[in-house]
Design a protein around this motif. Structure first.
Motif, short mmCIF file in Angstrom:
data_model
loop_
_atom_site.label_atom_id
_atom_site.label_comp_id
_atom_site.label_asym_id
_atom_site.label_seq_id
_atom_site.Cartn_x
_atom_site.Cartn_y
_atom_site.Cartn_z
N PRO A 86 17.64 -3.13 6.45
CA PRO A 86 18.57 -3.56 5.77
C PRO A 86 20.14 -4.14 6.35
O PRO A 86 21.09 -4.80 5.48
N PHE A 87 20.31 -4.34 7.80
CA PHE A 87 21.40 -4.87 8.25
C PHE A 87 21.10 -6.60 8.38
O PHE A 87 21.56 -7.15 9.62
N ALA A 88 19.72 -6.90 8.01
CA ALA A 88 19.18 -8.29 8.31
C ALA A 88 21.13 -9.37 7.94
O ALA A 88 21.39 -10.25 8.51
N THR A 89 21.50 -9.20 6.85
CA THR A 89 22.05 -9.75 6.11
C THR A 89 24.34 -10.05 7.28
O THR A 89 24.45 -11.25 7.60
N ILE A 90 23.68 -8.75 7.49
CA ILE A 90 25.06 -9.05 8.42
C ILE A 90 25.45 -10.13 9.66
O ILE A 90 25.52 -10.34 10.34
N ALA A 91 23.43 -9.15 10.16
CA ALA A 91 23.72 -9.90 12.07
C ALA A 91 23.70 -11.22 11.54
O ALA A 91 24.19 -11.89 12.13
N LEU A 92 22.66 -11.68 10.66
CA LEU A 92 22.24 -13.30 10.33
C LEU A 92 23.47 -14.16 10.04
O LEU A 92 23.70 -15.17 10.16
N SER A 93 24.84 -13.40 9.63
CA SER A 93 25.84 -13.83 8.98
C SER A 93 26.33 -14.56 10.24
O SER A 93 27.24 -15.82 10.09
N THR A 94 26.31 -13.89 11.46
CA THR A 94 27.31 -14.82 12.48
C THR A 94 27.02 -16.24 12.68
O THR A 94 27.22 -16.15 13.41
N THR A 123 9.70 -9.68 17.21
CA THR A 123 8.40 -9.22 18.06
C THR A 123 8.52 -7.42 17.75
O THR A 123 7.63 -7.00 17.98
N TYR A 124 8.90 -6.85 16.68
CA TYR A 124 8.79 -5.54 16.05
C TYR A 124 6.91 -5.83 15.29
O TYR A 124 6.80 -5.18 14.70
N ILE A 125 7.53 -7.12 14.24
CA ILE A 125 6.31 -7.32 13.86
C ILE A 125 5.06 -8.03 14.62
O ILE A 125 3.78 -7.64 13.32
N PHE A 126 5.08 -8.61 15.43
CA PHE A 126 4.10 -9.32 16.23
C PHE A 126 3.38 -8.38 16.92
O PHE A 126 2.71 -8.75 17.89
N GLU A 127 4.61 -7.66 17.76
CA GLU A 127 3.79 -6.59 18.68
C GLU A 127 2.67 -5.75 18.86
O GLU A 127 1.66 -5.73 19.83
N ILE A 128 2.29 -5.97 17.18
CA ILE A 128 0.85 -5.55 16.99
C ILE A 128 -0.29 -5.94 17.69
O ILE A 128 -1.50 -5.40 18.19
N VAL A 129 -0.20 -7.53 17.41
CA VAL A 129 -1.13 -8.52 18.55
C VAL A 129 -1.13 -8.24 19.85
O VAL A 129 -2.99 -8.01 20.16
N ILE A 130 -0.39 -7.90 20.53
CA ILE A 130 -0.26 -7.58 21.88
C ILE A 130 -1.42 -5.77 21.93
O ILE A 130 -2.40 -6.13 22.89
N LEU A 179 9.47 2.24 11.47
CA LEU A 179 10.47 3.41 10.87
C LEU A 179 11.33 2.36 12.30
O LEU A 179 12.41 1.96 11.49
N ASN A 180 11.05 1.43 13.32
CA ASN A 180 11.67 0.18 13.90
C ASN A 180 12.41 -0.75 12.51
O ASN A 180 13.38 -0.75 12.69
N LEU A 181 11.06 -1.05 12.24
CA LEU A 181 11.26 -2.56 11.13
C LEU A 181 12.17 -1.32 10.02
O LEU A 181 12.68 -2.98 9.51
N PHE A 182 11.77 -0.89 9.65
CA PHE A 182 12.33 -0.82 8.24
C PHE A 182 14.19 0.29 8.78
O PHE A 182 14.72 -0.24 7.74
N GLY A 212 0.25 -0.83 0.25
CA GLY A 212 -0.27 0.09 0.14
C GLY A 212 0.89 1.08 -0.19
O GLY A 212 1.98 1.62 -0.69
N ALA A 213 0.25 2.46 1.21
CA ALA A 213 1.30 3.81 0.55
C ALA A 213 2.57 3.57 0.86
O ALA A 213 3.41 4.67 0.63
N TYR A 214 3.08 2.51 1.77
CA TYR A 214 4.14 1.97 2.71
C TYR A 214 4.87 1.31 1.58
O TYR A 214 6.20 1.07 2.13
N LYS A 215 4.95 0.61 0.28
CA LYS A 215 4.91 0.56 -0.62
C LYS A 215 6.52 0.51 -0.64
O LYS A 215 7.71 -0.48 -0.97
N GLY A 216 6.98 1.99 -0.63
CA GLY A 216 7.84 2.50 -1.64
C GLY A 216 8.85 2.47 -0.69
O GLY A 216 9.77 2.69 -1.18
N GLY A 217 8.19 2.84 0.71
CA GLY A 217 9.34 3.09 1.76
C GLY A 217 10.22 1.25 1.92
O GLY A 217 11.06 1.13 2.03
N TYR A 218 9.44 0.08 1.29
CA TYR A 218 9.74 -1.37 1.41
C TYR A 218 10.92 -1.51 0.61
O TYR A 218 11.47 -2.38 0.61
N GLY A 219 10.77 -0.45 -0.89
CA GLY A 219 11.39 -1.08 -1.77
C GLY A 219 12.42 -0.31 -0.96
O GLY A 219 13.66 -0.67 -1.97
N THR A 220 12.60 0.91 -0.97
CA THR A 220 13.86 1.20 -0.65
C THR A 220 15.00 0.75 0.59
O THR A 220 16.07 0.17 0.28
#
Length: 271
Positions: free
Chosen positions: A182-190, A210-217, A175-178, A38-46
């Motif tokens: 980008p740093f996922a590959t660096i963190a996951l490489s460990t 946590t950032y994804i599923f906190e909306i359920v709480i 914003l927290n998720l965005f 939706g409206a945030y698709k452009g931000g996720y594309g970045t």
């Protein structure tokens, strides 16, 4: 012609409570927004482009950490490097390489699941009876016209602050998720290095979940808030000031629980 503006205490309080009720209803709609579409698709594309850029670093680090972990186990004088441990090293490498390649595509799916769980918590509930509460406070507040008017101004400011905090917490998760994606590959490489080194990667996965599923709480807080807010003891002792204090305390409690959903999620699930 001029329209008369009602600046009475009860109207101020009624306006504040209507604002709070409207905000509580709006939050469900804001929580159900998927930041990857939706409206945030452009931000996720970045974010996806940055993810691809950092992937080159992540893959290089993955190989480096894998070699480090393999050498560490090879030269461990306390434990022999057996076939089983070697296979385990390579399985870990395969898992990490697939995570790095597909993590950015997994996030939208995880968020869709979180929204499905959020919608399961949605419940139409009564909130404050703004007109009745406003009239009760004005009748029993007992501070004169000026004192009552000043207290009503303070009340509407507190209400506005609560609404802003909850809306800020709702948008802040985007914003927290965005920021961290980008740093996922660096963190996951460990994780390829195994041992204590892999704690960084696992911590990253926990934080992302946590950032994804906190909306359920947050949805659970909103579902419970209706009953909690509508049970104000109006007219119990005809003391308008106590009624105002009770209303403010309940608004602050709901705001604190809503804003603290991330911490609740971390503690409840060990994330």
């Amino acid at each position: 012609m001029y329209t008369a503006i009602d600046l009475s205490t009860d109207k101020f309080i009624e306006t504040a409570l209507n604002l709070f009720n409207s905000t509580m209803s709006l939050l469900y709609d804001l929580l159900s927004i998927n930041p990857t579409k939706g409206a945030y698709k452009g931000g996720y594309g970045t974010v996806s482009k940055l993810y691809t850029t950092f992937s080159a670093i992540g893959v290089s680090l993955m190989v480096l950490f894998f070699v480090y972990g393999f050498c560490r186990d090879s030269f461990d004088v306390k434990a022999d490097l057996t076939l089983n441990s070697s296979i385990k090293e390579y399985i870990r490498l395969i898992i990490v390489s697939n995570l790095i390649a597909n993590f950015i595509t997994l996030v939208p799916k995880l968020y869709s699941w979180a929204i499905i769980m959020l919608l399961a918590t949605k419940k139409e509930s009564d909130m404050f009876d703004a007109e009745k509460v406003g009239a009760s406070i004005e009748e029993g507040i007992g501070f004169g016209d000026v004192g009552s008017w000043l207290l009503s101004i303070l009340f509407i400011l507190i209400t506005l602050a609560c609404c802003c905090i909850m809306i800020f917490a709702t948008f802040g998760r985007f914003l927290n998720l965005f920021i961290i994606l980008p740093f996922a590959t660096i963190a996951l490489s460990t994780i390829a290095g195994g041992g204590n080194l892999s704690h960084t990667g696992f911590s990253y996965i926990k934080t992302t979940l946590t950032y994804i599923f906190e909306i359920v709480i947050m949805g659970v807080v909103l579902a419970l808030s209706g009953t909690f807010l509508s049970s104000v003891s109006i007219g119990a002792d005809d003391n308008g000031l106590l009624i105002m204090v009770e209303v403010i305390a309940k608004m602050l409690t709901i705001t604190a629980a809503y804003k603290g959903s991330e911490n609740i999620c971390r503690k409840a699930f060990g994330l």
